[in-house]
Design a protein around this motif. Structure first.
Motif, PDB file in Angstrom:
ATOM      1  N   ASP A 167       0.814  -1.341   0.169  1.00 44.04           N
ATOM      2  CA  ASP A 167      -0.105   0.176  -0.262  1.00 44.04           C
ATOM      3  C   ASP A 167       1.251   1.539   0.095  1.00 44.04           C
ATOM      4  N   ARG A 168       1.693   1.321  -0.820  1.00 44.09           N
ATOM      5  CA  ARG A 168       3.028   2.701  -1.099  1.00 44.09           C
ATOM      6  C   ARG A 168       2.091   3.226  -2.278  1.00 44.09           C
ATOM      7  N   ASN A 169       2.243   4.692  -2.599  1.00 44.79           N
ATOM      8  CA  ASN A 169       2.339   5.517  -3.650  1.00 44.79           C
ATOM      9  C   ASN A 169       3.246   4.899  -4.598  1.00 44.79           C
ATOM     10  N   ILE A 170       2.696   4.691  -6.201  1.00 46.17           N
ATOM     11  CA  ILE A 170       3.487   4.695  -7.188  1.00 46.17           C
ATOM     12  C   ILE A 170       4.943   5.303  -7.526  1.00 46.17           C
ATOM     13  N   SER A 171       5.749   5.547  -7.107  1.00 45.19           N
ATOM     14  CA  SER A 171       6.473   6.214  -7.392  1.00 45.19           C
ATOM     15  C   SER A 171       8.677   5.895  -8.035  1.00 45.19           C
ATOM     16  N   ILE A 172       8.426   5.859  -9.538  1.00 44.46           N
ATOM     17  CA  ILE A 172       9.748   4.859 -10.356  1.00 44.46           C
ATOM     18  C   ILE A 172      10.318   6.551 -10.240  1.00 44.46           C
ATOM     19  N   ALA A 217      14.790  10.300 -14.270  1.00 46.06           N
ATOM     20  CA  ALA A 217      15.923  11.307 -13.524  1.00 46.06           C
ATOM     21  C   ALA A 217      16.745  11.387 -14.647  1.00 46.06           C
ATOM     22  N   GLY A 218      17.175  11.978 -15.757  1.00 45.27           N
ATOM     23  CA  GLY A 218      17.761  11.975 -16.026  1.00 45.27           C
ATOM     24  C   GLY A 218      19.190  10.366 -16.161  1.00 45.27           C
ATOM     25  N   GLU A 219      20.267  11.389 -16.828  1.00 44.52           N
ATOM     26  CA  GLU A 219      21.186  10.248 -17.509  1.00 44.52           C
ATOM     27  C   GLU A 219      22.619   8.963 -16.329  1.00 44.52           C
ATOM     28  N   ASN A 220      22.505  10.052 -15.290  1.00 49.71           N
ATOM     29  CA  ASN A 220      23.298   9.724 -14.402  1.00 49.71           C
ATOM     30  C   ASN A 220      22.129   8.325 -12.758  1.00 49.71           C
ATOM     31  N   ASP A 221      22.183   7.011 -13.266  1.00 49.84           N
ATOM     32  CA  ASP A 221      22.445   6.225 -13.175  1.00 49.84           C
ATOM     33  C   ASP A 221      22.356   6.255 -10.904  1.00 49.84           C
ATOM     34  N   ASN A 222      23.582   7.139 -11.059  1.00 53.31           N
ATOM     35  CA  ASN A 222      24.242   7.047  -9.224  1.00 53.31           C
ATOM     36  C   ASN A 222      22.930   7.784  -8.750  1.00 53.31           C
ATOM     37  N   LEU A 223      22.807   9.119  -9.521  1.00 54.70           N
ATOM     38  CA  LEU A 223      21.355   9.646  -8.766  1.00 54.70           C
ATOM     39  C   LEU A 223      20.580   8.842  -8.480  1.00 54.70           C
ATOM     40  N   ILE A 224      19.779   8.552  -9.002  1.00 53.45           N
ATOM     41  CA  ILE A 224      18.977   7.387  -9.139  1.00 53.45           C
ATOM     42  C   ILE A 224      18.530   6.650  -7.486  1.00 53.45           C
ATOM     43  N   VAL A 225      20.224   5.746  -7.056  1.00 51.36           N
ATOM     44  CA  VAL A 225      20.470   5.114  -6.427  1.00 51.36           C
ATOM     45  C   VAL A 225      20.225   6.232  -5.327  1.00 51.36           C
ATOM     46  N   GLN A 226      21.285   7.783  -5.128  1.00 50.58           N
ATOM     47  CA  GLN A 226      20.851   8.699  -4.154  1.00 50.58           C
ATOM     48  C   GLN A 226      19.991   9.094  -4.026  1.00 50.58           C
ATOM     49  N   ARG A 227      18.805   9.266  -4.427  1.00 47.41           N
ATOM     50  CA  ARG A 227      17.267   9.275  -4.912  1.00 47.41           C
ATOM     51  C   ARG A 227      16.497   7.665  -3.721  1.00 47.41           C
ATOM     52  N   LEU A 228      17.151   6.667  -3.946  1.00 48.11           N
ATOM     53  CA  LEU A 228      16.098   5.537  -2.958  1.00 48.11           C
ATOM     54  C   LEU A 228      16.987   5.655  -1.818  1.00 48.11           C
ATOM     55  N   SER A 229      17.840   6.006  -1.606  1.00 48.59           N
ATOM     56  CA  SER A 229      18.192   6.406   0.342  1.00 48.59           C
ATOM     57  C   SER A 229      17.536   6.841   1.079  1.00 48.59           C
ATOM     58  N   GLU A 230      17.241   8.345  -0.312  1.00 43.35           N
ATOM     59  CA  GLU A 230      16.254   9.437   0.978  1.00 43.35           C
ATOM     60  C   GLU A 230      15.155   8.983   0.623  1.00 43.35           C
ATOM     61  N   ASP A 231      14.953   8.482  -0.360  1.00 42.91           N
ATOM     62  CA  ASP A 231      12.533   8.382  -0.490  1.00 42.91           C
ATOM     63  C   ASP A 231      12.781   7.261  -0.504  1.00 42.91           C
ATOM     64  N   THR A 232      12.657   6.386   0.729  1.00 49.98           N
ATOM     65  CA  THR A 232      12.306   4.569   0.871  1.00 49.98           C
ATOM     66  C   THR A 232      11.272   3.625   0.050  1.00 49.98           C
ATOM     67  N   ASN A 233      10.615   4.581  -0.504  1.00 46.84           N
ATOM     68  CA  ASN A 233       9.232   4.505   0.039  1.00 46.84           C
ATOM     69  C   ASN A 233       9.128   4.041  -2.057  1.00 46.84           C
ATOM     70  N   ALA A 234      10.046   5.128  -2.708  1.00 49.62           N
ATOM     71  CA  ALA A 234      10.297   4.508  -4.348  1.00 49.62           C
ATOM     72  C   ALA A 234      10.942   3.135  -4.802  1.00 49.62           C
ATOM     73  N   PHE A 235      11.301   3.459  -6.194  1.00 45.48           N
ATOM     74  CA  PHE A 235      12.103   2.089  -6.468  1.00 45.48           C
ATOM     75  C   PHE A 235      12.927   2.696  -8.061  1.00 45.48           C
ATOM     76  N   GLY A 236      13.647   2.517  -8.277  1.00 48.18           N
ATOM     77  CA  GLY A 236      14.387   2.884  -9.739  1.00 48.18           C
ATOM     78  C   GLY A 236      14.951   1.602 -10.198  1.00 48.18           C
ATOM     79  N   ILE A 237      15.116   2.517 -12.011  1.00 45.89           N
ATOM     80  CA  ILE A 237      14.921   1.505 -12.781  1.00 45.89           C
ATOM     81  C   ILE A 237      16.568   1.274 -13.115  1.00 45.89           C
ATOM     82  N   PHE A 238      17.324   0.492 -13.490  1.00 44.28           N
ATOM     83  CA  PHE A 238      18.693   0.968 -13.627  1.00 44.28           C
ATOM     84  C   PHE A 238      19.433  -0.621 -14.609  1.00 44.28           C
ATOM     85  N   GLY A 239      20.202  -0.124 -14.396  1.00 41.04           N
ATOM     86  CA  GLY A 239      21.540  -1.389 -14.973  1.00 41.04           C
ATOM     87  C   GLY A 239      21.700  -1.977 -13.274  1.00 41.04           C
ATOM     88  N   TYR A 240      21.580  -3.725 -14.049  1.00 44.60           N
ATOM     89  CA  TYR A 240      22.234  -4.228 -12.620  1.00 44.60           C
ATOM     90  C   TYR A 240      23.559  -4.315 -11.982  1.00 44.60           C
TER      91      TYR A 240
END
Length: 341
Positions: A167-172, A217-240
């Motif tokens: 029961d979490r908002n869809i945030s990707i 989230a732009g071309e820098n996948d490291n920024l997605i990783v950082q955002r997931l640490s801050e926004d723990t309800n969100a998901f991120g799509i990136f390479g393995y």
């Protein structure tokens, strides 16, 4: 008076020769220029650093522009101001090769370096999750079928899609349209699912929602990783590889019951896997002497083989026979043709 004219003529000749010499130096350079995929970036960065450390050449300049953006720059022409190599997390398109040719880029070698999975990851503070491809599609598509009709995506929470989901908002947080990861996600998830849904008429549907649930989230996948640490309800799509590099802070989501790990990706069991490439502008080889020395280092067993350095960063090695094909293409400077695609 004649002596003055001769003196001016001599000075003009010297200046012209100097300018020509500067231009010649600018065209012939020892520093390789690389653009392209954010997914391939960590692997290529490792090779560039090693190349700068063990050869007499300067460390190549590498920029993460996304696969589409990199190929566009690569295909802009030949010579000063255009890159020598473009990394890509998807195969180049026939239309892109045609654009290259139209701009005089007619001698390009395609090099496949390995495999990679596209993961949906979240903060490790959450419970692990198992989604179906269809559930993932319904979370990101702009229009979805409701009662047999296509409507603007009404799902705001994962539990709206299926009551068994959180029961979490869809945030990707995900890649932009210029990204090869985005291209591959659309092909491997959205097209695969929508082609089997009657509401889409048997055609692949790839339009991503723009109502805020999917965040470019732009071309820098490291920024997605950082955002997931801050926004723990969100998901991120990136390479393995980014999941491999952050085991303490991120967990991957299983898709159709298969967890995103190296073995499943290599075996083809994980449903969201793709090949990784780079493209070499052979027309720059004479003016950029280190070009093929770098390329040969990249495709060596030391880098892309079983147990190679790039495995530690998350690259999934190709079968041995395919690695040999890649090296043979480099040795022969095999020219990519539209007919090959």
């Amino acid at each position: 008076m004649n002596r003055i004219l001769k003196s001016r003529a001599f000075k003009t000749t010297v200046i012209a020769a100097t300018v020509m010499g500067v231009v010649g130096v600018a065209q012939a350079r020892d520093q390789i220029r690389i653009v392209g995929s954010s997914t391939v970036y960590p692997f290529a960065s490792y090779v560039t650093e090693e190349f700068g450390a063990v050869t007499s050449y300067p460390t190549p300049v590498i920029e993460s522009t996304g696969s589409g953006g990199g190929i566009r720059l690569f295909c802009n022409g030949v010579g000063e101001g255009t890159p020598d190599i473009s990394n890509a997390s998807r195969r180049i398109k026939a239309s892109e090769v045609e654009r290259c040719e139209a701009n005089g880029v007619t001698d390009v070698t395609e090099v496949k370096i390995g495999s990679d999975g596209i993961v949906l990851a979240q903060s490790s503070t959450n419970d692990e999750l198992d989604l179906t491809l269809e559930q993932l599609f319904l979370a990101v598509a702009a229009k979805v079928p409701v009662d047999g009709e296509l409507v603007d995506n009404p799902y705001t929470k994962w539990s709206d899609i299926d009551a068994s989901l959180p029961d979490r908002n869809i945030s990707i947080y995900g890649p932009p349209s210029t990204s090869g990861t985005r291209d591959a996600f659309e092909e491997l998830v959205m097209e695969v699912v929508s082609e089997d849904m009657a509401a889409y008429g048997g055609e692949g549907y790839t339009e991503v929602r723009s109502d805020g649930a999917y965040i470019d989230a732009g071309e820098n996948d490291n920024l997605i990783v950082q955002r997931l640490s801050e926004d723990t309800n969100a998901f991120g799509i990136f390479g393995y590889s980014f999941l491999v590099e952050n085991p303490d802070t991120l967990i991957g989501t299983s898709i159709d019951g298969v967890a995103p790990d190296a073995e499943a990706i290599s075996a083809g069991d994980y449903p969201v896997a793709r090949s990784l490439f780079f493209y070499v502008k052979n027309q720059h080889a004479e003016e950029v002497p280190p070009l093929y020395e770098y390329v040969e280092m990249f495709v060596s067993e030391t880098m892309i083989g079983d147990g190679g350095y790039l495995m530690d960063l998350g690259l999934i090695p190709l079968p041995e026979a395919e690695r040999e094909v890649a090296r043979q293409k480099v040795t022969e400077r095999a020219v990519l043709q539209v007919a090959d695609l």
